[in-house]
Write a protein that holds these residues in place. Structure first.
Motif, PDB file in Angstrom:
ATOM      1  N   LEU A   1       4.625  -7.756   3.512  1.00 45.62           N
ATOM      2  CA  LEU A   1       4.627  -7.364   2.424  1.00 45.62           C
ATOM      3  C   LEU A   1       4.856  -5.377   2.174  1.00 45.62           C
ATOM      4  O   LEU A   1       5.262  -5.241   1.638  1.00 45.62           O
ATOM      5  N   MET A   2       4.289  -5.349   3.001  1.00 45.87           N
ATOM      6  CA  MET A   2       5.040  -4.182   3.884  1.00 45.87           C
ATOM      7  C   MET A   2       5.094  -3.826   5.315  1.00 45.87           C
ATOM      8  O   MET A   2       4.416  -4.043   6.026  1.00 45.87           O
ATOM      9  N   PRO A   3       6.791  -3.567   5.233  1.00 45.00           N
ATOM     10  CA  PRO A   3       7.039  -4.002   7.279  1.00 45.00           C
ATOM     11  C   PRO A   3       6.564  -3.065   7.124  1.00 45.00           C
ATOM     12  O   PRO A   3       6.238  -1.823   7.102  1.00 45.00           O
ATOM     13  N   LEU A   4       6.596  -2.870   8.833  1.00 44.67           N
ATOM     14  CA  LEU A   4       5.962  -2.259   9.966  1.00 44.67           C
ATOM     15  C   LEU A   4       6.805  -0.397  10.099  1.00 44.67           C
ATOM     16  O   LEU A   4       7.545  -0.668   9.841  1.00 44.67           O
ATOM     17  N   ASP A   5       6.053   0.184   9.547  1.00 46.27           N
ATOM     18  CA  ASP A   5       6.704   1.660   9.010  1.00 46.27           C
ATOM     19  C   ASP A   5       5.591   2.578   9.235  1.00 46.27           C
ATOM     20  O   ASP A   5       4.426   2.844   9.253  1.00 46.27           O
ATOM     21  N   ASP A   6       6.244   4.096   9.082  1.00 43.66           N
ATOM     22  CA  ASP A   6       5.404   5.359   9.043  1.00 43.66           C
ATOM     23  C   ASP A   6       5.186   5.381   7.378  1.00 43.66           C
ATOM     24  O   ASP A   6       6.269   5.657   7.046  1.00 43.66           O
ATOM     25  N   TYR A   7       4.580   5.502   6.653  1.00 40.69           N
ATOM     26  CA  TYR A   7       3.955   5.414   5.320  1.00 40.69           C
ATOM     27  C   TYR A   7       3.322   6.426   5.399  1.00 40.69           C
ATOM     28  O   TYR A   7       2.770   7.532   3.669  1.00 40.69           O
ATOM     29  N   GLY A   8       3.337   7.816   5.963  1.00 39.07           N
ATOM     30  CA  GLY A   8       2.803   8.859   5.986  1.00 39.07           C
ATOM     31  C   GLY A   8       1.285   9.355   6.092  1.00 39.07           C
ATOM     32  O   GLY A   8       1.212  10.233   6.761  1.00 39.07           O
ATOM     33  N   PHE A   9       1.158   7.824   5.263  1.00 36.99           N
ATOM     34  CA  PHE A   9      -0.623   8.388   6.310  1.00 36.99           C
ATOM     35  C   PHE A   9      -1.191   8.320   7.058  1.00 36.99           C
ATOM     36  O   PHE A   9      -2.670   7.756   7.505  1.00 36.99           O
ATOM     37  N   SER A  10      -0.647   6.978   8.625  1.00 39.79           N
ATOM     38  CA  SER A  10      -0.755   6.963   9.473  1.00 39.79           C
ATOM     39  C   SER A  10       0.665   7.010  10.891  1.00 39.79           C
ATOM     40  O   SER A  10       1.519   6.895  10.051  1.00 39.79           O
TER      41      SER A  10
END
Length: 132
Positions: free
Chosen positions: A103-112
């Protein structure tokens, strides 16, 4: 109120397979109780009438539904896991994503530091987080 326990309803006799998979993901996890349907008890003999298991101390309950429903799991309710290392979050994401849906690939989305959201092969939604 005595207790609050997440409850997972599986269809097609997948509860035991799911429990075994989930407890294999982490130490300190185990199946704590299984009650199976017997002959002529309203469910397919041998499937899960009710079971409990723990993941890192969090108790869950599950069943194999003997009624086919037009609904299943939804990502709007998910199991949220806080990971300790990059290796841990990567390993969990890969294992849970086998046969599942990102649903959301493993990545840095800014909040973690790293975050991923997926549905596993049983349709259960997981959010994995590696805090900054």
């Amino acid at each position: 109120m005595e207790k609050v326990i997440p409850f997972l309803m599986f269809q097609d006799g997948k509860a035991e397979e799911a429990m075994n998979f989930y407890i294999s993901l982490s130490e300190d996890s185990e199946i704590t109780n299984i009650v199976r349907y017997g002959a002529n008890e309203g469910g397919d003999e041998g499937t899960i009438m009710q079971a409990t298991f723990t993941l890192k101390g969090q108790e869950f309950m599950c069943i194999d539904s003997n009624i086919k429903h037009e609904f299943s799991f939804t990502p709007s309710f998910s199991i949220y896991v806080t990971c300790n290392t990059e290796d841990e979050i990567r390993n969990l994401y890969e294992r849970l994503n086998e046969g599942g849906q990102a649903l959301m690939p493993l990545d840095d989305y800014g909040f973690s530091k790293k975050f991923g959201w997926l549905n596993d092969r049983f349709g259960v939604s997981w959010q994995l987080n590696l805090p900054k």
